[in-house]
Scaffold this motif. Structure first.
Motif, PDB file in Angstrom:
ATOM      1  N   LEU A 183       0.814  -1.210   0.000  1.00  0.00           N
ATOM      2  CA  LEU A 183       0.000   0.000   0.000  1.00  0.00           C
ATOM      3  C   LEU A 183       0.850   1.262   0.000  1.00  0.00           C
ATOM      4  CD1 LEU A 183      -2.725  -0.986   2.634  1.00  0.00           C
ATOM      5  CD2 LEU A 183      -2.728  -1.367   0.143  1.00  0.00           C
ATOM      6  N   VAL A 184       0.376   2.278  -0.728  1.00  0.00           N
ATOM      7  CA  VAL A 184       0.933   3.623  -0.676  1.00  0.00           C
ATOM      8  C   VAL A 184      -0.192   4.531  -0.180  1.00  0.00           C
ATOM      9  CG1 VAL A 184       1.899   5.542  -1.983  1.00  0.00           C
ATOM     10  CG2 VAL A 184       2.579   3.188  -2.525  1.00  0.00           C
ATOM     11  N   ASN A 185       0.007   5.128   0.988  1.00  0.00           N
ATOM     12  CA  ASN A 185      -1.017   5.952   1.613  1.00  0.00           C
ATOM     13  C   ASN A 185      -0.660   7.426   1.525  1.00  0.00           C
ATOM     14  OD1 ASN A 185      -2.721   3.830   2.529  1.00  0.00           O
ATOM     15  ND2 ASN A 185      -1.340   3.445   4.251  1.00  0.00           N
ATOM     16  N   VAL A 186      -1.685   8.256   1.410  1.00  0.00           N
ATOM     17  CA  VAL A 186      -1.509   9.712   1.378  1.00  0.00           C
ATOM     18  C   VAL A 186      -2.324  10.309   2.517  1.00  0.00           C
ATOM     19  CG1 VAL A 186      -1.760  11.811   0.023  1.00  0.00           C
ATOM     20  CG2 VAL A 186      -1.194   9.658  -1.119  1.00  0.00           C
ATOM     21  N   PHE A 187      -1.672  11.151   3.331  1.00  0.00           N
ATOM     22  CA  PHE A 187      -2.301  11.733   4.513  1.00  0.00           C
ATOM     23  C   PHE A 187      -2.332  13.254   4.423  1.00  0.00           C
ATOM     24  CE2 PHE A 187      -0.229   7.793   5.829  1.00  0.00           C
ATOM     25  CZ  PHE A 187      -1.210   7.153   6.577  1.00  0.00           C
ATOM     26  N   ASP A 188      -3.360  13.843   5.041  1.00  0.00           N
ATOM     27  CA  ASP A 188      -3.405  15.277   5.327  1.00  0.00           C
ATOM     28  C   ASP A 188      -3.298  15.410   6.840  1.00  0.00           C
ATOM     29  OD1 ASP A 188      -3.902  17.921   5.796  1.00  0.00           O
ATOM     30  OD2 ASP A 188      -5.791  18.018   4.671  1.00  0.00           O
ATOM     31  N   LEU A 189      -2.104  15.725   7.310  1.00  0.00           N
ATOM     32  CA  LEU A 189      -1.846  15.702   8.746  1.00  0.00           C
ATOM     33  C   LEU A 189      -2.592  16.800   9.487  1.00  0.00           C
ATOM     34  CD1 LEU A 189       1.997  14.982   8.691  1.00  0.00           C
ATOM     35  CD2 LEU A 189       0.099  13.350   8.783  1.00  0.00           C
ATOM     36  N   SER A 190      -3.060  17.811   8.768  1.00  0.00           N
ATOM     37  CA  SER A 190      -3.804  18.887   9.428  1.00  0.00           C
ATOM     38  C   SER A 190      -5.131  18.381   9.983  1.00  0.00           C
ATOM     39  CB  SER A 190      -4.055  20.042   8.458  1.00  0.00           C
ATOM     40  OG  SER A 190      -4.964  19.657   7.426  1.00  0.00           O
ATOM     41  N   ARG A 191      -5.572  17.216   9.530  1.00  0.00           N
ATOM     42  CA  ARG A 191      -6.844  16.655  10.005  1.00  0.00           C
ATOM     43  C   ARG A 191      -6.695  15.904  11.321  1.00  0.00           C
ATOM     44  NH1 ARG A 191     -10.211  14.495   4.726  1.00  0.00           N
ATOM     45  NH2 ARG A 191      -9.939  16.348   3.424  1.00  0.00           N
ATOM     46  N   GLU A 196      -9.092  10.185  10.027  1.00  0.00           N
ATOM     47  CA  GLU A 196      -9.508  11.379   9.289  1.00  0.00           C
ATOM     48  C   GLU A 196      -8.407  11.872   8.351  1.00  0.00           C
ATOM     49  OE1 GLU A 196      -9.996  11.074  12.655  1.00  0.00           O
ATOM     50  OE2 GLU A 196     -12.108  10.549  12.323  1.00  0.00           O
ATOM     51  N   ALA A 197      -7.153  11.650   8.731  1.00  0.00           N
ATOM     52  CA  ALA A 197      -6.029  12.175   7.944  1.00  0.00           C
ATOM     53  C   ALA A 197      -5.787  11.377   6.667  1.00  0.00           C
ATOM     54  CB  ALA A 197      -4.762  12.176   8.791  1.00  0.00           C
ATOM     55  N   LEU A 198      -6.184  10.116   6.651  1.00  0.00           N
ATOM     56  CA  LEU A 198      -5.923   9.267   5.480  1.00  0.00           C
ATOM     57  C   LEU A 198      -6.806   9.707   4.309  1.00  0.00           C
ATOM     58  CD1 LEU A 198      -4.460   6.797   4.301  1.00  0.00           C
ATOM     59  CD2 LEU A 198      -6.339   5.382   5.182  1.00  0.00           C
ATOM     60  N   LEU A 199      -6.170  10.254   3.268  1.00  0.00           N
ATOM     61  CA  LEU A 199      -6.895  10.762   2.105  1.00  0.00           C
ATOM     62  C   LEU A 199      -7.075   9.707   1.028  1.00  0.00           C
ATOM     63  CD1 LEU A 199      -5.251  14.269   1.490  1.00  0.00           C
ATOM     64  CD2 LEU A 199      -7.364  13.754   2.725  1.00  0.00           C
ATOM     65  N   ALA A 200      -6.055   8.889   0.832  1.00  0.00           N
ATOM     66  CA  ALA A 200      -6.105   7.931  -0.277  1.00  0.00           C
ATOM     67  C   ALA A 200      -5.193   6.757   0.014  1.00  0.00           C
ATOM     68  CB  ALA A 200      -5.679   8.596  -1.581  1.00  0.00           C
ATOM     69  N   THR A 201      -5.567   5.607  -0.508  1.00  0.00           N
ATOM     70  CA  THR A 201      -4.726   4.416  -0.465  1.00  0.00           C
ATOM     71  C   THR A 201      -4.606   3.874  -1.885  1.00  0.00           C
ATOM     72  OG1 THR A 201      -5.326   3.821   1.808  1.00  0.00           O
ATOM     73  CG2 THR A 201      -4.484   2.073   0.404  1.00  0.00           C
ATOM     74  N   CYS A 202      -3.372   3.824  -2.381  1.00  0.00           N
ATOM     75  CA  CYS A 202      -3.098   3.270  -3.711  1.00  0.00           C
ATOM     76  C   CYS A 202      -2.421   1.919  -3.515  1.00  0.00           C
ATOM     77  CB  CYS A 202      -2.193   4.198  -4.512  1.00  0.00           C
ATOM     78  SG  CYS A 202      -2.834   5.872  -4.729  1.00  0.00           S
ATOM     79  N   ASN A 203      -2.803   0.955  -4.327  1.00  0.00           N
ATOM     80  CA  ASN A 203      -2.266  -0.394  -4.188  1.00  0.00           C
ATOM     81  C   ASN A 203      -1.263  -0.664  -5.307  1.00  0.00           C
ATOM     82  OD1 ASN A 203      -1.783  -3.126  -3.758  1.00  0.00           O
ATOM     83  ND2 ASN A 203      -3.908  -3.537  -3.197  1.00  0.00           N
ATOM     84  N   SER A 204      -0.033  -0.951  -4.918  1.00  0.00           N
ATOM     85  CA  SER A 204       1.002  -1.241  -5.912  1.00  0.00           C
ATOM     86  C   SER A 204       1.006  -2.712  -6.320  1.00  0.00           C
ATOM     87  CB  SER A 204       2.383  -0.866  -5.359  1.00  0.00           C
ATOM     88  OG  SER A 204       2.758  -1.741  -4.312  1.00  0.00           O
ATOM     89  N   ASP A 205       0.148  -3.511  -5.677  1.00  0.00           N
ATOM     90  CA  ASP A 205       0.062  -4.949  -5.959  1.00  0.00           C
ATOM     91  C   ASP A 205       1.379  -5.670  -5.722  1.00  0.00           C
ATOM     92  OD1 ASP A 205      -2.666  -4.934  -6.726  1.00  0.00           O
ATOM     93  OD2 ASP A 205      -2.091  -4.077  -8.655  1.00  0.00           O
ATOM     94  N   SER A 206       2.259  -5.037  -4.954  1.00  0.00           N
ATOM     95  CA  SER A 206       3.551  -5.643  -4.653  1.00  0.00           C
ATOM     96  C   SER A 206       4.149  -4.888  -3.481  1.00  0.00           C
ATOM     97  CB  SER A 206       4.470  -5.583  -5.874  1.00  0.00           C
ATOM     98  OG  SER A 206       5.703  -6.220  -5.594  1.00  0.00           O
ATOM     99  N   SER A 207       5.364  -5.224  -3.109  1.00  0.00           N
ATOM    100  CA  SER A 207       6.054  -4.554  -2.018  1.00  0.00           C
ATOM    101  C   SER A 207       6.585  -3.202  -2.492  1.00  0.00           C
ATOM    102  CB  SER A 207       7.210  -5.447  -1.538  1.00  0.00           C
ATOM    103  OG  SER A 207       8.003  -4.774  -0.598  1.00  0.00           O
ATOM    104  N   ALA A 208       6.069  -2.108  -1.932  1.00  0.00           N
ATOM    105  CA  ALA A 208       6.464  -0.760  -2.362  1.00  0.00           C
ATOM    106  C   ALA A 208       7.856  -0.428  -1.836  1.00  0.00           C
ATOM    107  CB  ALA A 208       5.451   0.269  -1.883  1.00  0.00           C
ATOM    108  N   GLY A 209       8.740  -0.023  -2.740  1.00  0.00           N
ATOM    109  CA  GLY A 209      10.115   0.265  -2.349  1.00  0.00           C
ATOM    110  C   GLY A 209      10.415   1.728  -2.167  1.00  0.00           C
TER     111      GLY A 209
END
Length: 378
Positions: A183-191, A196-209
């Protein structure tokens, strides 16, 4: 931007440096006023002159593998390094060889395999290895608080080693994290709170390096996986019905065959070149050969192949726009400076290195060749 491709096509070795003691060079950071910091597999951080590659200092203190180096954005004399020893340390580059001037810790069970500093220089984030075969954490500190002010942790978003954390280059509250859980997650820490801070989760279908912000206004995210996959996502589409994926390949080694018809062995990394508005991806061969590619929605396009420099796997690179130069470091212990029309001048040793087996005892294996756990059974 006129000339970027011409500059890249004209690159040749201008300087070559080796440390006295051979070591893998793992990561590079650039100080705008003239220094390069290099993290090494012997747990040290080396300082080099940006133009000559002369080594001008060394920092010791970490007792485990390093996971990166980064300079402060507003106080360029301050350099940070993170380590699996459970600390992130701040060093004063005006005093080479001195002890750390800052130290940040969290729970004793935390071993860091990634870290980054926000563009406002207020927040540090460290990504941990998996703890007790269950959890992994994003740990946050307030850099301004004496004694390494621990702010808190996020503990629900990843289930395995957090291999990369990257703050947005312009938005101090935006953070991306990648993990061996795929998983690659994107956060807005101001939340605030993690959910609440987690904006999006993208799946790389593998181990993200590795993860890299890119695109106009840095609205895109590049992910390279440990098995050489490449994924480019457009986060500006988060609030639309349009797909996030701009380009994706489960194995980018075979994309854009080389002149000899063959492919490459691994991906080194990516970097957004702001002045040229291009995303640079570097691929390599185990022999040390490098291939510089432009990446966009159409895939990869070869800009230039670089030979005659490194003799084994390259672990890190950095394009210095102001100096119009490429810096590369690798498992052959060489730090190379490539410039248009460069004529090689050598710094340090040129003798053959110690045996590779001796080096491997001191270094965690290359993440792209084995440093990941088997993915858990569903």
């Amino acid at each position: 931007m006129e000339g970027l491709e011409e500059k890249i096509k004209g690159l040749s070795i201008a300087r070559r440096s080796r440390p006295e003691e051979p070591t893998y060079l793992l990561d590079i950071a650039l100080q705008p006023t003239g220094l390069l910091a290099v993290s090494c597999s012997d747990f040290t951080v080396h300082l080099h002159n940006r133009d000559t590659l002369n080594q001008v200092g060394e920092y010791c203190g970490h007792s485990g593998p390093l996971c990166g180096v980064v300079f402060s954005h507003t106080s360029p004399d301050l350099l940070y390094s993170g380590s699996a020893d459970g600390t992130v340390r701040g060093w004063d580059v005006r005093c080479p060889g001195s002890d750390a001037v800052q130290m940040f810790k969290s729970d004793p069970s935390h071993s860091f395999c990634s870290f980054d500093l926000s563009c406002s220089d207020t927040l540090l984030c460290g990504g941990t290895e998996q703890v007790n075969d269950e959890d992994s954490f994003l740990v946050f500190w307030d850099v301004r608080k004496p004694g390494g002010g621990l702010l808190g942790v996020y503990s629900e978003s990843h289930s395995d080693d957090v291999t990369q954390v990257r703050f947005h280059p312009r938005d101090k509250d935006r953070l991306a994290s990648g993990s061996t859980d795929g998983l690659v997650n994107v956060f807005d820490l101001s939340r605030g709170a993690e959910e609440e801070a987690l904006l999006a989760t993208c799946n790389s279908d593998s181990s993200a390096g590795s993860v890299c912000w890119s695109g106009v206004d840095y609205t895109q995210l590049l992910c390279l996986s440990h098995d050489e996959g490449l994924h480019l996502w457009d986060l500006s589409q988060l609030d639309t019905d349009e797909p996030l994926t701009i380009f994706s390949s489960s194995d980018a080694r075979s994309l854009t065959p080389l002149a000899d018809g063959g492919g490459v062995d691994y991906l080194v990394g990516g970097q957004w070149l702001e002045e040229a508005q291009k995303l640079l991806v570097v691929r390599g061969k185990n022999s040390g050969e490098l291939h510089l590619m432009e990446c966009d929605g159409g895939g990869l396009r070869l800009l230039r192949s670089l030979e005659g420099g490194h003799t084994s796997t390259v672990r890190c690179f950095l394009w210095n726009a102001a100096g119009e130069a490429l810096v590369t470091g690798g498992e052959d212990a060489q730090l190379l400076l490539w410039k248009p029309g460069g004529e090689e001048l050598t710094t340090g040793k040129r003798e053959s290195m110690k045996s590779e087996s001796a080096l491997r005892l001191k270094s965690r294996p290359h993440k792209k060749h084995g440093y990941q756990r088997e993915k858990k059974a569903a």
